[in-house]
Design a protein around this motif. Structure first.
Motif, short mmCIF file in Angstrom:
data_model
loop_
_atom_site.label_atom_id
_atom_site.label_comp_id
_atom_site.label_asym_id
_atom_site.label_seq_id
_atom_site.Cartn_x
_atom_site.Cartn_y
_atom_site.Cartn_z
N UNK A 25 0.85 -1.19 0.00
CA UNK A 25 0.00 0.00 0.00
C UNK A 25 0.89 1.25 0.00
N UNK A 26 0.71 2.08 -1.02
CA UNK A 26 1.47 3.33 -1.13
C UNK A 26 0.61 4.45 -0.56
N UNK A 27 1.09 5.17 0.45
CA UNK A 27 0.25 6.18 1.11
C UNK A 27 0.17 7.50 0.36
N UNK A 28 -1.03 8.08 0.37
CA UNK A 28 -1.19 9.47 -0.01
C UNK A 28 -0.83 10.32 1.20
N UNK A 29 -0.98 11.63 1.10
CA UNK A 29 -0.60 12.53 2.19
C UNK A 29 -1.77 13.40 2.62
N UNK A 30 -1.81 13.68 3.93
CA UNK A 30 -2.73 14.64 4.50
C UNK A 30 -1.90 15.80 5.04
N UNK A 31 -2.33 17.04 4.77
CA UNK A 31 -1.59 18.21 5.20
C UNK A 31 -2.45 19.07 6.12
N UNK A 32 -1.98 19.25 7.34
CA UNK A 32 -2.57 20.23 8.26
C UNK A 32 -1.60 21.40 8.28
N UNK A 33 -1.91 22.44 7.52
CA UNK A 33 -0.97 23.55 7.41
C UNK A 33 0.34 23.08 6.79
N UNK A 34 1.44 23.33 7.50
CA UNK A 34 2.77 22.95 6.99
C UNK A 34 3.13 21.52 7.37
N UNK A 35 2.29 20.86 8.16
CA UNK A 35 2.59 19.50 8.59
C UNK A 35 2.01 18.47 7.62
N UNK A 36 2.87 17.57 7.14
CA UNK A 36 2.44 16.54 6.19
C UNK A 36 2.49 15.17 6.87
N UNK A 37 1.45 14.38 6.69
CA UNK A 37 1.37 13.05 7.30
C UNK A 37 1.09 12.01 6.21
#
Length: 279
Positions: A25-37
């Protein structure tokens, strides 16, 4: 050699399911402001939905990089000479395009096929799981490809909300736009058609929404695989599983959570049923 199966994190496959079936499983990203998860890796589902309900600005999402897909391909090419990648609908994300372009970045020689499923959440997950089971049973890449394209026509899903605000703010609302502005307290029901969000019904209570999801699953004359998923309402999901177990063995019902990337666009009170089978 066994065909290796790759998908993205919007498939909502749990780590346990992916590991058991040998799915990468290749993850997409979630961004809260400048923080990427990284979706499903750097942020737990519980932490994500807590942050989502507390933040004033809606988080954003982004695709995996070319390099992340190419790295996965090269690693798997050490074990096989055939890889099948099944992604979420290109109408929601550029992930399909990135997965396709990443083939040119590979350092190793290996046949890689990329399929746009035109689905998301566990509708995609069920397609991927079926592909992995076929691959693990010795099917060739062409055989798994044929099965996958057939299953794309056999899968269906329904998702209930208590608000369409997140879909609206995230730009993924599709024909559900017609439900906005209603003076009534409604629980809209959506599906995915031709790769994009489509409104199918609106119920006037959460109980009726759960009834709708149950009735939808019951319309299948044959169920091969079924999944129930939620974001922050596990009790409702368990109630739905209990009712569906009268038609399909409870131990075979996949129970997963809507991933942070998808949750960004659907909100915290989502409940969904995905079915692979025949009507």
């Amino acid at each position: 050699m066994t065909v290796k199966i790759v998908t993205d994190s919007t498939s909502d496959l749990t780590h346990e399911i992916a590991s058991r079936l040998g799915i990468t499983v290749v993850p997409l990203f979630v961004h809260f402001g400048a923080e990427a998860y990284r979706d499903g890796i750097d942020l737990t589902t519980e932490d994500f939905y807590r942050k989502l309900t507390q933040c004033e600005t809606l988080p954003t999402t982004s695709t995996p990089s070319l390099g992340s897909f190419a790295e996965v391909y090269d690693k798997l090419a050490e074990e096989t000479d055939e890889i099948l990648v099944i992604t979420l609908s290109h109408k929601y994300s550029a992930t399909y395009e990135v997965a396709l372009r990443a083939i040119d970045q590979m350092k190793k020689k290996c046949r890689v096929e990329v399929v746009d499923s035109l689905w998301a959440i566990m509708a995609l997950g069920l397609i991927v799981a079926a592909a992995a089971k076929a691959a693990n049973s010795g099917a060739s890449l062409d055989e798994v490809l044929k099965l996958t394209r057939n299953n794309m026509q056999r899968v269906d899903m329904r998702m209930a909300f208590d608000t369409l605000e997140y879909l609206k703010r995230g730009g993924r609302i599709g024909t559900a736009q017609a439900f906005l502005g209603s003076m009534l307290k409604v629980n809209p029901i959506i599906t995915i058609k031709d790769g994009y969000t489509e409104a199918v019904a609106r119920t006037h209570s959460r109980a009726k929404a759960i009834n709708y999801l149950c009735d939808f699953a019951m319309t299948f004359s044959h169920i091969e695989e079924i999944a129930v998923e939620d974001a922050t309402t596990p009790d409702e999901a368990e109630l739905l599983v209990e009712r569906l177990s009268t038609k399909f063995p409870r131990e075979r019902i996949y129970r997963t959570s809507v991933s942070p990337v998808v949750g960004t666009h659907v909100g915290p009170h989502v409940l969904a049923v995905s079915v692979l089978g025949d009507r």
